[in-house]
Design a protein around this motif. Structure first.
Motif, PDB file in Angstrom:
ATOM      1  N   THR A 132       0.800  -1.218   0.000  1.00 25.04           N
ATOM      2  CA  THR A 132       0.000   0.000   0.000  1.00 25.04           C
ATOM      3  C   THR A 132       0.834   1.269   0.000  1.00 25.04           C
ATOM      4  OG1 THR A 132      -0.146  -0.187   2.415  1.00 25.04           O
ATOM      5  CG2 THR A 132      -1.960  -1.116   1.124  1.00 25.04           C
ATOM      6  N   GLY A 189      -7.857   3.874  -8.306  1.00 30.01           N
ATOM      7  CA  GLY A 189      -8.536   4.294  -7.091  1.00 30.01           C
ATOM      8  C   GLY A 189      -9.069   3.140  -6.281  1.00 30.01           C
ATOM      9  N   ARG A 190      -8.984   1.933  -6.832  1.00 32.83           N
ATOM     10  CA  ARG A 190      -9.402   0.743  -6.100  1.00 32.83           C
ATOM     11  C   ARG A 190      -8.196  -0.165  -5.854  1.00 32.83           C
ATOM     12  NH1 ARG A 190     -14.169   1.631  -9.372  1.00 32.83           N
ATOM     13  NH2 ARG A 190     -16.018   1.788  -8.013  1.00 32.83           N
ATOM     14  N   GLU A 193      -3.993   3.698  -5.823  1.00 30.14           N
ATOM     15  CA  GLU A 193      -4.430   5.082  -5.700  1.00 30.14           C
ATOM     16  C   GLU A 193      -4.094   5.909  -6.937  1.00 30.14           C
ATOM     17  OE1 GLU A 193      -2.853   6.759  -2.154  1.00 30.14           O
ATOM     18  OE2 GLU A 193      -3.987   5.431  -0.815  1.00 30.14           O
ATOM     19  N   ASP A 194      -3.130   5.479  -7.697  1.00 30.99           N
ATOM     20  CA  ASP A 194      -2.700   6.194  -8.901  1.00 30.99           C
ATOM     21  C   ASP A 194      -3.879   6.360  -9.856  1.00 30.99           C
ATOM     22  OD1 ASP A 194      -1.471   7.215 -11.140  1.00 30.99           O
ATOM     23  OD2 ASP A 194      -0.012   5.594 -11.355  1.00 30.99           O
TER      24      ASP A 194
END
Length: 215
Positions: A132, A189-190, A193-194
Motif C-alpha cells: 500500500t 482508485g481501487r 491510488e494512482d
C-alpha cells in the motif's frame, strides 16, 4: 541446486532458446503462425469493436511466445521467469480472467520483473497485493504459481460476483466489494491510488498487441 530451482532455470533456458530461434528464423516463424495470428487478430478486432478490450473477465488472445517477447524487449530476467507466461495463461483460463490484462498488470507492478518497488522477488507477489505504499512490502506467497493465482483471484473479486473455481489463496479477497470494477479503467482508485493506473496497464497491453501484430 534444489530440484525446484533447477526446473525454474530449465524453463527459463527453454524460453530463451525459443526466442533465439524465433529471431533467427523470423520468416519461417511468421509463415507457420500466419493462420493463428489471423485468427487472433480477428478475435481481438471483434473485442475492440465491441468495446471489450478492457474487460477483465474474458479470454486472453496472445501466445506464450508473444508474452515472452514483451518481457524480452523490456529486459526482464527470462532465465528466472520464463515460465510465467504459461502460468498466467493457465490460471487466467481457469477463473475466466483475461490473462493479457493480468500479465500486463504484472509488468507494471514489478517493473517488468525488476522489482524496483516495495515488493521483493522472493515474495512471489506479482500484483502488489497488500503493498500500500510507504515501504509496505505486501503479502507473500509460497511460490510463483500461487502468487499469480492470488492476483487472478483478486482481479476476479473486483470484476465479477461469480464464485472462484479454485480454492481461495488471495488473503484480501474478502475485503473487496465484489463486481465493482468489471473494466480495467475502474481499477484506478481501487487496486491502486494512482489515477493513471489503468492507463499505464493499457499502454503495456497495447504494446503487447502491437508486438503481436494485432494492431
Amino acid at each position: 541446486m534444489r530440484r525446484k530451482q533447477f526446473l525454474q532455470y530449465g524453463v527459463g533456458a527453454i524460453a530463451l532458446c525459443a526466442l533465439g530461434r524465433l529471431g533467427k528464423d523470423t520468416a519461417q516463424a511468421q509463415d507457420m503462425s500466419a493462420l493463428t495470428n489471423a485468427s487472433n487478430r480477428e478475435k481481438l478486432c471483434s473485442r475492440v469493436l465491441a468495446g471489450r478490450i478492457d474487460r477483465i473477465m474474458g479470454d486472453g488472445t496472445t501466445s506464450e511466445v508473444q508474452l515472452l517477447r514483451l518481457l524480452q524487449i523490456n529486459q526482464a530476467p527470462l532465465h528466472l521467469y520464463g515460465d510465467l507466461p504459461t502460468i498466467y495463461r493457465e490460471e487466467g483460463a481457469i477463473e475466466g480472467v483475461n490473462y493479457d490484462i493480468a500479465f500486463c498488470q504484472m509488468c507494471l507492478e514489478t517493473g517488468f520483473l525488476q522489482f524496483d518497488g516495495d515488493v521483493r522477488p522472493e515474495q512471489n507477489n506479482f500484483g502488489g497485493i497488500g503493498a500500500t505504499g510507504h515501504g509496505a512490502r505486501g503479502d507473500r506467497f509460497d511460490d510463483r504459481r500461487i502468487g499469480v493465482r492470488a492476483q487472478i483471484q483478486h482481479l476476479k473479486a473486483y470484476a465479477t460476483t461469480k464464485p472462484l473455481v479454485q480454492p481461495l489463496v488471495d488473503p484480501r479477497f474478502s475485503i473487496v466489494k465484489r463486481g465493482t470494477a468489471p473494466l480495467l479503467g475502474q481499477l484506478a482508485g481501487r487496486w491502486a491510488e494512482d489515477i493513471n493506473y489503468d492507463k499505464k496497464i493499457m499502454a503495456i497491453l497495447r504494446r503487447l498487441y502491437q508486438l503481436s501484430g494485432f494492431f
